[in-house]
Design a protein around this motif. Sequence first.
Motif, PDB file in Angstrom:
ATOM      1  N   LYS A 282      12.845  10.404   2.480  1.00 25.54           N
ATOM      2  CA  LYS A 282      12.219   9.080   2.542  1.00 25.54           C
ATOM      3  C   LYS A 282      10.767   9.210   2.993  1.00 25.54           C
ATOM      4  O   LYS A 282      10.477   9.949   3.945  1.00 25.54           O
ATOM      5  CB  LYS A 282      13.004   8.216   3.532  1.00 25.54           C
ATOM      6  CG  LYS A 282      12.665   6.746   3.469  1.00 25.54           C
ATOM      7  CD  LYS A 282      13.578   5.962   4.412  1.00 25.54           C
ATOM      8  CE  LYS A 282      13.026   4.589   4.685  1.00 25.54           C
ATOM      9  NZ  LYS A 282      13.809   3.896   5.722  1.00 25.54           N
ATOM     10  N   GLY A 283       9.877   8.484   2.318  1.00 25.99           N
ATOM     11  CA  GLY A 283       8.473   8.500   2.718  1.00 25.99           C
ATOM     12  C   GLY A 283       7.636   7.601   1.836  1.00 25.99           C
ATOM     13  O   GLY A 283       8.083   7.123   0.788  1.00 25.99           O
ATOM     14  N   GLN A 284       6.404   7.364   2.259  1.00 23.68           N
ATOM     15  CA  GLN A 284       5.476   6.523   1.494  1.00 23.68           C
ATOM     16  C   GLN A 284       4.294   7.312   0.950  1.00 23.68           C
ATOM     17  O   GLN A 284       3.686   6.905  -0.031  1.00 23.68           O
ATOM     18  CB  GLN A 284       4.978   5.375   2.378  1.00 23.68           C
ATOM     19  CG  GLN A 284       4.022   4.435   1.640  1.00 23.68           C
ATOM     20  CD  GLN A 284       3.665   3.206   2.446  1.00 23.68           C
ATOM     21  OE1 GLN A 284       4.391   2.814   3.363  1.00 23.68           O
ATOM     22  NE2 GLN A 284       2.538   2.588   2.110  1.00 23.68           N
ATOM     23  N   PHE A 285       3.973   8.428   1.605  1.00 28.61           N
ATOM     24  CA  PHE A 285       2.797   9.214   1.208  1.00 28.61           C
ATOM     25  C   PHE A 285       3.237  10.625   0.809  1.00 28.61           C
ATOM     26  O   PHE A 285       4.076  11.224   1.481  1.00 28.61           O
ATOM     27  CB  PHE A 285       1.794   9.298   2.366  1.00 28.61           C
ATOM     28  CG  PHE A 285       1.235   7.952   2.745  1.00 28.61           C
ATOM     29  CD1 PHE A 285       0.014   7.518   2.224  1.00 28.61           C
ATOM     30  CD2 PHE A 285       1.934   7.105   3.594  1.00 28.61           C
ATOM     31  CE1 PHE A 285      -0.490   6.273   2.559  1.00 28.61           C
ATOM     32  CE2 PHE A 285       1.431   5.848   3.925  1.00 28.61           C
ATOM     33  CZ  PHE A 285       0.216   5.428   3.403  1.00 28.61           C
ATOM     34  N   VAL A 286       2.645  11.117  -0.277  1.00 32.51           N
ATOM     35  CA  VAL A 286       2.929  12.483  -0.738  1.00 32.51           C
ATOM     36  C   VAL A 286       1.596  13.220  -0.803  1.00 32.51           C
ATOM     37  O   VAL A 286       0.657  12.751  -1.457  1.00 32.51           O
ATOM     38  CB  VAL A 286       3.604  12.484  -2.119  1.00 32.51           C
ATOM     39  CG1 VAL A 286       3.883  13.912  -2.579  1.00 32.51           C
ATOM     40  CG2 VAL A 286       4.900  11.670  -2.090  1.00 32.51           C
TER      41      VAL A 286
ATOM     42  N   LYS B  65      -0.979   4.654  -8.541  1.00 36.61           N
ATOM     43  CA  LYS B  65      -1.102   4.326  -7.116  1.00 36.61           C
ATOM     44  C   LYS B  65      -2.403   4.894  -6.524  1.00 36.61           C
ATOM     45  O   LYS B  65      -3.081   5.712  -7.145  1.00 36.61           O
ATOM     46  CB  LYS B  65       0.121   4.844  -6.348  1.00 36.61           C
ATOM     47  CG  LYS B  65       1.446   4.220  -6.799  1.00 36.61           C
ATOM     48  CD  LYS B  65       1.591   2.785  -6.315  1.00 36.61           C
ATOM     49  CE  LYS B  65       2.798   2.079  -6.938  1.00 36.61           C
ATOM     50  NZ  LYS B  65       4.080   2.651  -6.542  1.00 36.61           N
ATOM     51  N   ALA B  66      -2.719   4.454  -5.299  1.00 41.58           N
ATOM     52  CA  ALA B  66      -3.984   4.827  -4.652  1.00 41.58           C
ATOM     53  C   ALA B  66      -3.981   6.303  -4.225  1.00 41.58           C
ATOM     54  O   ALA B  66      -3.008   6.785  -3.648  1.00 41.58           O
ATOM     55  CB  ALA B  66      -4.210   3.940  -3.435  1.00 41.58           C
ATOM     56  N   VAL B  67      -5.091   6.972  -4.505  1.00 41.07           N
ATOM     57  CA  VAL B  67      -5.219   8.405  -4.205  1.00 41.07           C
ATOM     58  C   VAL B  67      -6.367   8.614  -3.223  1.00 41.07           C
ATOM     59  O   VAL B  67      -7.422   7.985  -3.343  1.00 41.07           O
ATOM     60  CB  VAL B  67      -5.499   9.193  -5.511  1.00 41.07           C
ATOM     61  CG1 VAL B  67      -5.657  10.683  -5.223  1.00 41.07           C
ATOM     62  CG2 VAL B  67      -4.389   8.961  -6.526  1.00 41.07           C
TER      63      VAL B  67
ATOM     64  N   GLN C 243      -3.689  13.175  -1.805  1.00 29.64           N
ATOM     65  CA  GLN C 243      -2.435  12.478  -1.529  1.00 29.64           C
ATOM     66  C   GLN C 243      -2.373  11.154  -2.258  1.00 29.64           C
ATOM     67  O   GLN C 243      -3.397  10.561  -2.613  1.00 29.64           O
ATOM     68  CB  GLN C 243      -2.239  12.271  -0.023  1.00 29.64           C
ATOM     69  CG  GLN C 243      -3.161  11.229   0.587  1.00 29.64           C
ATOM     70  CD  GLN C 243      -2.996  11.147   2.105  1.00 29.64           C
ATOM     71  OE1 GLN C 243      -2.835  12.169   2.783  1.00 29.64           O
ATOM     72  NE2 GLN C 243      -3.055   9.953   2.639  1.00 29.64           N
ATOM     73  N   VAL C 244      -1.135  10.697  -2.484  1.00 36.31           N
ATOM     74  CA  VAL C 244      -0.916   9.415  -3.131  1.00 36.31           C
ATOM     75  C   VAL C 244      -0.120   8.519  -2.190  1.00 36.31           C
ATOM     76  O   VAL C 244       0.798   8.978  -1.507  1.00 36.31           O
ATOM     77  CB  VAL C 244      -0.233   9.587  -4.514  1.00 36.31           C
ATOM     78  CG1 VAL C 244       1.107  10.294  -4.408  1.00 36.31           C
ATOM     79  CG2 VAL C 244      -0.085   8.259  -5.241  1.00 36.31           C
ATOM     80  N   ASP C 245      -0.533   7.243  -2.142  1.00 32.88           N
ATOM     81  CA  ASP C 245       0.151   6.214  -1.349  1.00 32.88           C
ATOM     82  C   ASP C 245       1.066   5.464  -2.306  1.00 32.88           C
ATOM     83  O   ASP C 245       0.594   4.758  -3.207  1.00 32.88           O
ATOM     84  CB  ASP C 245      -0.908   5.280  -0.744  1.00 32.88           C
ATOM     85  CG  ASP C 245      -0.286   4.126   0.025  1.00 32.88           C
ATOM     86  OD1 ASP C 245       0.951   4.012   0.067  1.00 32.88           O
ATOM     87  OD2 ASP C 245      -1.075   3.322   0.591  1.00 32.88           O
TER      88      ASP C 245
END
Length: 234
Positions: free
Chosen positions: A204-208, A86-88, A126-128
């Motif tokens: 729950k989330g989309q970004f870490v 995934k995108a970083v 972060q990763v999306d």
Amino acid sequence: MSHPFLLIRHHACATALIAGVVLVLGAGLSAPAAAQDKEAIKIELPQPYFGGTPLDYFGPNLEKPNYKPRPPFMAPKGTTNVALGKAVSSSDADPELGALGLLVDGDKGYRPKQVLGLANGHQWVQVDLGAPHHLYAFLLWHYHAEERVYFETAVQVASDAEFTKDVQFVFNNDHDNSAGLGVGSDKEYVEDYRGKLVDMKGVKGQFVRLYSVGNTSDELNHYVELEVFGKPAE
Ligand SMILES: [Ca+2]
Ligand SMILES: [Ca+2]
């Protein structure tokens, strides 16, 4: 020669016995649904590194080493590493070492070409995940070719890339708030090839997003790999 009455009794006993067996089997089949719907997440560890400089560090918040095998981590069936490829993005868009994509390329090697190194100081990467997910665990390797502790390690989940919506900590070992994100109650830990596995409790989330402020060997912020185990949110 059996008396007819005894035959009837035997038959009744057998019927009761069969009924009992069926009841026991039935109880087994109706085990709690939650346990049935879980399975161990699949973890592939890199080769252990033998050698390197033994760590000469003691912090008041440092966790004791645990050499026992890690028990399986149970998560809902179908949970996978949703961070892979995934995108970083990062506070250091032009890293000192490597490239941002090394964070989630599936390669857990520690050779210089395989490691992302962010600049000195308080940095984040972060990763999306591409869509909202329920997240059950993350597994993080900063660096595992020697014993190290990465300082002020914190991990947050959010709904937006700017980390303004639904922001939640899932890890924070900055016990004295020196990084300024808030006081965390998690422990500092020594890096090794097994990585750091943390329960995300279905958040729950989309970004870490991962934070740190250097380590016991130098001022940089290294990353070998991040895995985030989750399922798309319905
Ligand atoms: Ca990698
Ligand atoms: Ca601190």
